[in-house]
Design a protein around this motif. Structure first.
Motif, PDB file in Angstrom:
ATOM      1  N   MET A 111       0.919  -1.042  -0.005  1.00  0.00           N
ATOM      2  CA  MET A 111      -0.081  -0.041  -0.006  1.00  0.00           C
ATOM      3  C   MET A 111       0.985   1.214  -0.027  1.00  0.00           C
ATOM      4  O   MET A 111       2.120   1.217   0.373  1.00  0.00           O
ATOM      5  CB  MET A 111      -0.949  -0.006   1.108  1.00  0.00           C
ATOM      6  N   TYR A 112       0.324   2.360  -0.555  1.00  0.00           N
ATOM      7  CA  TYR A 112       1.253   3.553  -0.484  1.00  0.00           C
ATOM      8  C   TYR A 112       0.958   4.435   0.945  1.00  0.00           C
ATOM      9  O   TYR A 112      -0.208   3.989   1.634  1.00  0.00           O
ATOM     10  CB  TYR A 112       0.528   4.628  -1.697  1.00  0.00           C
ATOM     11  N   ASP A 113       1.783   5.180   0.900  1.00  0.00           N
ATOM     12  CA  ASP A 113       1.576   5.956   2.215  1.00  0.00           C
ATOM     13  C   ASP A 113       0.361   6.932   2.183  1.00  0.00           C
ATOM     14  O   ASP A 113      -0.050   7.336   1.211  1.00  0.00           O
ATOM     15  CB  ASP A 113       2.882   6.638   2.400  1.00  0.00           C
ATOM     16  N   LYS A 170      -3.819  -2.403  -0.228  1.00  0.00           N
ATOM     17  CA  LYS A 170      -2.754  -3.337  -0.234  1.00  0.00           C
ATOM     18  C   LYS A 170      -2.300  -3.941  -1.731  1.00  0.00           C
ATOM     19  O   LYS A 170      -0.996  -4.004  -1.795  1.00  0.00           O
ATOM     20  CB  LYS A 170      -3.044  -4.785   0.572  1.00  0.00           C
ATOM     21  N   ARG A 230      -2.322  -1.725  -4.077  1.00  0.00           N
ATOM     22  CA  ARG A 230      -2.116  -0.501  -4.421  1.00  0.00           C
ATOM     23  C   ARG A 230      -3.052  -0.016  -5.810  1.00  0.00           C
ATOM     24  O   ARG A 230      -2.422   0.511  -6.639  1.00  0.00           O
ATOM     25  CB  ARG A 230      -0.458  -0.644  -5.142  1.00  0.00           C
ATOM     26  N   PRO A 244     -17.380 -19.957  -6.852  1.00  0.00           N
ATOM     27  CA  PRO A 244     -16.933 -20.924  -6.035  1.00  0.00           C
ATOM     28  C   PRO A 244     -15.209 -20.615  -5.598  1.00  0.00           C
ATOM     29  O   PRO A 244     -14.841 -21.228  -4.432  1.00  0.00           O
ATOM     30  CB  PRO A 244     -16.392 -22.074  -7.095  1.00  0.00           C
ATOM     31  N   ALA A 245     -14.885 -19.509  -6.278  1.00  0.00           N
ATOM     32  CA  ALA A 245     -13.467 -19.082  -5.723  1.00  0.00           C
ATOM     33  C   ALA A 245     -13.654 -18.260  -4.535  1.00  0.00           C
ATOM     34  O   ALA A 245     -13.164 -18.191  -3.552  1.00  0.00           O
ATOM     35  CB  ALA A 245     -12.677 -18.862  -7.061  1.00  0.00           C
ATOM     36  N   SER A 246     -14.273 -16.882  -4.914  1.00  0.00           N
ATOM     37  CA  SER A 246     -14.329 -15.920  -4.204  1.00  0.00           C
ATOM     38  C   SER A 246     -15.406 -15.927  -2.957  1.00  0.00           C
ATOM     39  O   SER A 246     -15.406 -15.381  -1.832  1.00  0.00           O
ATOM     40  CB  SER A 246     -14.308 -14.499  -4.959  1.00  0.00           C
ATOM     41  N   ARG A 247     -16.302 -16.915  -3.480  1.00  0.00           N
ATOM     42  CA  ARG A 247     -17.419 -17.040  -2.707  1.00  0.00           C
ATOM     43  C   ARG A 247     -18.407 -15.853  -2.465  1.00  0.00           C
ATOM     44  O   ARG A 247     -19.374 -15.829  -1.591  1.00  0.00           O
ATOM     45  CB  ARG A 247     -16.893 -17.664  -1.189  1.00  0.00           C
ATOM     46  N   TYR A 248     -18.068 -14.708  -3.292  1.00  0.00           N
ATOM     47  CA  TYR A 248     -19.127 -13.619  -3.518  1.00  0.00           C
ATOM     48  C   TYR A 248     -20.401 -14.224  -4.251  1.00  0.00           C
ATOM     49  O   TYR A 248     -20.149 -15.302  -4.869  1.00  0.00           O
ATOM     50  CB  TYR A 248     -18.325 -12.482  -4.398  1.00  0.00           C
ATOM     51  N   ILE A 273     -15.318 -15.901 -16.237  1.00  0.00           N
ATOM     52  CA  ILE A 273     -14.737 -17.289 -16.675  1.00  0.00           C
ATOM     53  C   ILE A 273     -15.294 -18.190 -15.651  1.00  0.00           C
ATOM     54  O   ILE A 273     -15.454 -19.490 -15.448  1.00  0.00           O
ATOM     55  CB  ILE A 273     -13.154 -17.452 -15.791  1.00  0.00           C
ATOM     56  N   HIS A 274     -16.151 -17.954 -14.761  1.00  0.00           N
ATOM     57  CA  HIS A 274     -16.964 -18.692 -13.457  1.00  0.00           C
ATOM     58  C   HIS A 274     -18.354 -18.749 -14.153  1.00  0.00           C
ATOM     59  O   HIS A 274     -19.038 -19.675 -14.015  1.00  0.00           O
ATOM     60  CB  HIS A 274     -16.896 -18.063 -12.078  1.00  0.00           C
TER      61      HIS A 274
END
Lengths: 790, 264
Positions: B1-3, B39, B41, B178-182, B241-242
């Motif tokens: 992450m940036y400052d 994180k 950026r 299936p990946a992110s569960r969103y 892709i899902h």
């Protein structure tokens, strides 16, 4: 203290530190004065690298140094070497283009290292890396094998025409074609083996530490084989004397093959630490792991089985394209050849087999061995093809297997594809698996599922694999540029406790427990007096590391040989102390005994005498009780077995639920049943992941679409059933332990069982084959097409 | 992450002032989306204004309305006896967001202000006809969500609470990536005083949307049977892709049907 020898489910000694957060992983290692490296990677799949302006970046706060591929080239740093050479059909060697540590002239995949920024903090290194001005000229990319093999395709390496690394074959094509020409029937299947990204829990990391005074380099790294890394890096890349290089692979959080290879970052931090005269640390972020850890699998194949009217296999013909990615990773060329095509007999007595393999360069991350390495690809092909034979002929899936199995009395069995199996009993593993899975009760469960609106299917895989790689001379003749023996040093201390120095490396397998159990068994020393040391070239003898389920079969056998030497020497000392003939000394249960008498000496008494040799046959025998043995196996080992998957599909959504999974594996002698069960469960979890969920997907331009956990579907607990795992073992006949290996069977045997079950569940939709992963979207498309058509 | 600079104001007025004074300042609620963005950026705020010192937490049920403070965490909503009694579907939705760790940091205000196209809460707000209360006004959910990651909030405007009218019936169902569960598709159905409302999250290119064809079909008969045959066009849906847009369109129907069956 209960029974702790072979066959005891001793709790894993190493787990206490792991579970209490006291592991010592590479990223936990911090050296005084340490700097941090950030590797700038290509965001282009394929581009000319015209130049890098580092001026602005080098002035950024905290920056100590910036290096590029050009800087390394100036010092004649070598490329990352490939450890296996394959030959083309015409006998010429494979194309082996250079693999620079950091890109020179061209970048060839997203993630290709371009420069390294070294700064006081990682944050500063990352900030500065954004100021690098990289001049690229984009080139069209060969993002997959089909694109790379097309006429006029972009060439990944300018001097590799047509992007073909090699065009290899095994078997006699004319003979096999002849069998096919006369066959009753030929069953053909086109199939792919999906590309996977290993994703060990611990991302890769490396710390380079150059000692100005001694001129010694220490590399701490996430490796499965520290000596291999030391040899490759010092001899081929950095041109350093090996005695000045120490490689430490401390606790490592999972490897699955992806941490076998010598990676760019290891060379970068080691080399850079001498340039900047301070330790340099690099730790991958997960996103970097996706684009820089070697991927696995990625085959496109056509398979054909010639059969007679009874479904007897007469011949197998296979043509495979295997993706190498942009560069040859350390062992990449052997995976789709000697770890794949040589396995195509499977558990069957198919008399003739021909296989040709084209290895293809593409603008993608390098592909190398991943849990199973070649054998999952072979198994998926065979076990799907066998089901296709059943589908096309109407012969029962179990029956077709039984008819074609190599019988239990046919061992040693010479296959038509080089390997000679030493033992196995496929009818038994099949029979027990069918019982354990209640195969006969399945139709009732299918009917019950139907009443709930679900499609239930059952699938079987009767697989075979080869482990314990393997005789050095044999693999050498097949192109290996390494020996594949293993080594152990057994040190009995003066007070009778033992330290084992093993050349294998544990990164989750539990060697500190399993290998100690061998000492309990052979020397009768209790578990808490045995330590297993691994992973540090300054401590252990030159070993080849852990992969291919070889640690017990090969490394354990080396320990047996070393312990034999300990016992032999102990008997001489005991004979002296008890004034008996050496031939009359027996050793069992930690005790040397004069046969037929009650005169005994404990191992402790003997070891004390060996280190305090006051009353000792010093003229004939050296003091001390420490022995080393190098063990070169006579053959591979051949685990096999039967996996049965039972799935239920929700026809409305296409979601597959794995309802039951039964594994009956033959892994040879089992030392720790609990650890074996854990290994099989973990392997099956990865196999189900491959079958249902995981896919590394590149778009047509070469960008990795599944580049994070948001899009790459790792299996999770709720994707998996409770496994029903058992073993039915026959012993390996050529190593002293009888063990075959259990690390990969789960990942090898399970994927076709799952897909066979899905095809069975969808039989009303006339599904003969389905490629992996069998996602809900794919299954819905099939069902939807059926519904719409019907 | 940036400052970035960090402020943790103790009053709503100070927070509004801090955000209003600096166009590059950004409010931080639970941070379950924004911290990963930082994180990676992908954002470079000048100042992070942490809202966790403002209070703005708590749940109140009165006058046929459930009012939830904007900084109330998902786990609190999920476990709330009042919410379970008044709008059980809302408690269940909160209990299904992300994973346990996310539910112990993420807040309702943060979720609604971010309007992630796959977030759960926007569908509840839209289907229940919620009112989003800010430091300066009240905004009807129908006017609040303005497209993917888009809301009616002005720079520096802070959500203080969300008011949900208690429906007669409601339920939420989602089909997870299936990946992110969103949510690939999440459907919140509600029988409200103003009639049936159906809100779909995860599927639309423009973020959460109301499914007017289904609402019309449910007008006389609030049941899964009533929406059988109601088509969803894949045209404005996401494809990735899902899940293709066609598959998503199909799933909208299936998941809506399951939500209706659950609503009873």
């Amino acid at each position: 203290m209960g029974f702790e020898g072979i066959g005891a489910s001793v709790r894993r000694k190493e787990d206490s530190r792991f579970l209490n957060g006291r592991g010592n992983y590479t990223d936990d290692i911090n050296r005084p004065g340490q700097l941090h490296a950030y590797v700038k990677r290509s965001d282009r799949p394929h581009a000319k690298l015209n130049g890098i302006d580092i001026l602005a970046a080098s002035k950024a706060p905290g920056v100590v140094a910036i290096f590029t591929g050009a800087d390394m080239a100036k010092e004649e740093i070598g490329g990352l070497p490939c450890g296996w050479q394959i030959h083309n059909k015409d006998g010429s060697p494979m194309a082996e283009p250079p693999h620079p540590v950091m890109a020179v002239g061209k970048v060839r995949h997203v993630g290709d290292p371009v420069a390294v920024v070294i700064a006081e903090t990682k944050q500063q290194a990352k900030d500065a890396a954004e100021l690098l001005e990289i001049d690229y000229t984009d080139l069209p990319a060969a993002a997959n094998m089909t694109a790379a093999l097309a006429a006029g395709a972009p060439t990944v390496h300018d001097d590799v025409a047509g992007n073909i690394c090699y065009d290899w074959q095994i078997g006699d094509k004319d003979v096999v074609d002849g069998v096919f020409a006369k066959a009753h029937k030929v069953v053909r299947l086109d199939l792919t083996n999906n590309r996977l990204i290993p994703n060990a829990m611990e991302p890769r990391a490396a710390v380079g530490d150059y000692d100005v005074n001694s001129g010694e380099y220490t590399l701490y790294t996430t490796s499965q084989n520290p000596h291999v890394i030391r040899l490759l890096m010092s001899a081929f890349v950095l041109h350093l004397p090996e005695n000045k290089v120490r490689v430490v692979a401390p606790d490592v959080g999972g490897g699955f093959g992806s941490k076998i290879y010598h990676y760019a970052e290891e060379a970068i931090v080691t080399w850079a630490s001498a340039k900047v005269r301070r330790p340099v640390k690099w730790t991958a972020e997960r996103t970097e792991s996706f684009m820089s850890d070697a991927h696995g699998r990625d085959h496109i194949s056509t398979a054909e089985m010639a059969i007679d009217a009874q479904g007897t296999f007469l011949g197998l013909r296979v043509s495979t394209q295997a993706n190498m990615g942009a560069y040859l990773s350390t062992f990449a060329p052997c995976v789709p050849t000697y770890l794949y095509a040589t396995l195509l007999a499977g558990t069957y007595k198919t008399p003739v087999i021909y296989c040709e393999v084209k290895a293809v360069f593409t603008n993608t991350v390098p592909v190398d061995a991943y849990r199973g390495a070649g054998r999952p690809e072979a198994t998926f092909l065979i076990e799907r093809l066998v089901d296709a034979v059943a589908y096309d002929t109407g012969i029962d899936r179990v029956e077709i297997r039984r008819r074609n199995f190599i019988p239990a009395d046919a061992f040693p069995y010479q296959t038509p594809v080089a390997l000679q199996y030493d033992s196995g009993d496929y009818q038994t593993t099949l029979r027990v698996a069918l019982q354990n899975a209640d195969w006969d009760g399945f139709e009732k469960r299918r009917a019950d599922a139907k009443s709930r609106g679900k499609l239930r299917g059952i699938g079987i895989s009767t697989y075979l694999e080869a482990c314990g790689i393997a005789p050095s001379a044999v693999v050498g003749s097949l192109g290996a540029r390494a020996g594949l023996y293993e080594v152990a040093n057994i040190r009995v201390h003066p007070t009778g406790s033992v330290t084992v120095f093993t050349g294998t490396h544990s990164h989750g397998q539990g060697h500190e427990t399993t290998l100690a159990q061998l000492v309990v068994e052979q020397l009768g020393v209790p578990m808490d007096q045995i330590e297993v040391v691994h992973g540090d070239t300054a401590k252990i003898p030159f070993g080849m590391g852990t992969y291919g389920s070889r640690s017990l079969a090969v490394g354990g056998s080396a320990m047996y040989r070393a312990m034999d030497k300990i016992i032999a020497k102990g008997k001489k000392i005991a004979a002296h102390l008890m004034e008996a003939a050496v031939e009359d000394i027996e050793f069992a249960n930690n005790t040397f005994k004069v046969a037929g008498t009650d005169k005994t000496k404990s191992l402790t008494e003997i070891s004390l005498a060996a280190y305090v040799p006051h009353n000792y046959p010093i003229e004939e025998l050296e003091p001390g009780l420490e022995e080393t043995a190098f063990y070169d196996p006579k053959n591979f080992t051949f685990p096999g077995g039967c996996h049965i998957a039972e799935v239920e599909i929700d026809p409305e959504t296409g979601v597959v639920h794995v309802a039951n999974f039964t594994a009956v594996d033959d892994v040879g002698r089992v030392v720790n049943p609990m650890i074996v069960e854990g290994q099989i469960q973990g392997g099956v979890a990865q196999g189900i992941g491959q079958a249902l969920l995981e896919a590394a997907i590149y778009d047509d331009n070469g960008q990795l679409l599944s580049g994070s956990m948001m899009d790459y579907t790792m299996p999770r607990a709720d994707n998996l059933p409770n496994f029903n795992v058992a073993t039915e073992n026959t012993m390996c006949t050529h190593n002293p332990l009888g063990s075959k290996g259990c690390g990969e069977v789960g990942a090898i045997g399970s994927p076709p069982a799952v897909i066979n079950a899905i095809c069975d569940a969808l039989k009303d939709y006339k599904v003969r084959h389905m490629n992996m992963p069998a996602t809900s979207g794919k299954i819905w498309t099939i069902i939807n097409a059926g519904i719409n058509a019907g | 992450m940036y400052d970035f600079a960090y402020q943790k104001p103790a009053s709503l007025a100070d927070a509004v002032k801090a955000l209003g004074a600096d166009g590059e300042a950004k409010a931080l609620a639970g941070g379950m989306t924004y911290i990963p963005v930082l994180k990676q950026r992908l954002a470079k705020p000048s100042t992070i204004v942490d809202l966790s010192g403002l209070g703005l937490t708590g749940i109140k049920v009165e006058g046929g309305k459930v009012t939830i403070g904007a900084m109330t965490k998902h786990c609190v909503v999920a476990a709330s006896a009042e919410v379970k009694a008044a709008i059980p579907a809302l408690a269940a939705l909160a209990g299904g967001i992300g994973d346990e760790a996310v539910r112990h940091r993420g807040t309702i205000g943060g979720s609604i202000a971010n309007n992630d196209p796959a977030a759960d809460y926007p569908s509840a707000a839209l289907a229940l006809g919620a009112t989003i209360v800010t430091d300066r006004r009240s905004i009807a959910a129908d006017d609040f969500f303005t497209g993917m990651f888009g809301t009616a909030l002005e720079q520096g405007e802070i959500i203080t609470a969300v008011e949900f009218p208690v429906p007669t019936k409601a339920a939420y169902e989602k089909f997870r990536n299936p990946a992110s569960r969103y949510a690939i598709v999440g459907v919140f159905v509600a029988q409200t005083s103003g009639g049936p409302r159906v809100a779909v999250t995860g599927a639309g290119q423009g973020g959460v949307f109301r499914h007017s064809a289904m609402e019309a079909a449910l007008a006389g008969n609030f049941s899964a049977a009533a929406i059988k045959g109601v088509k969803t066009s894949p045209d404005d849906l996401n494809g990735d892709i899902h899940a293709s847009s066609e598959y998503r369109a199909h799933l909208v129907g299936v998941i809506a049907g399951r939500a209706l069956a659950k609503a009873g």
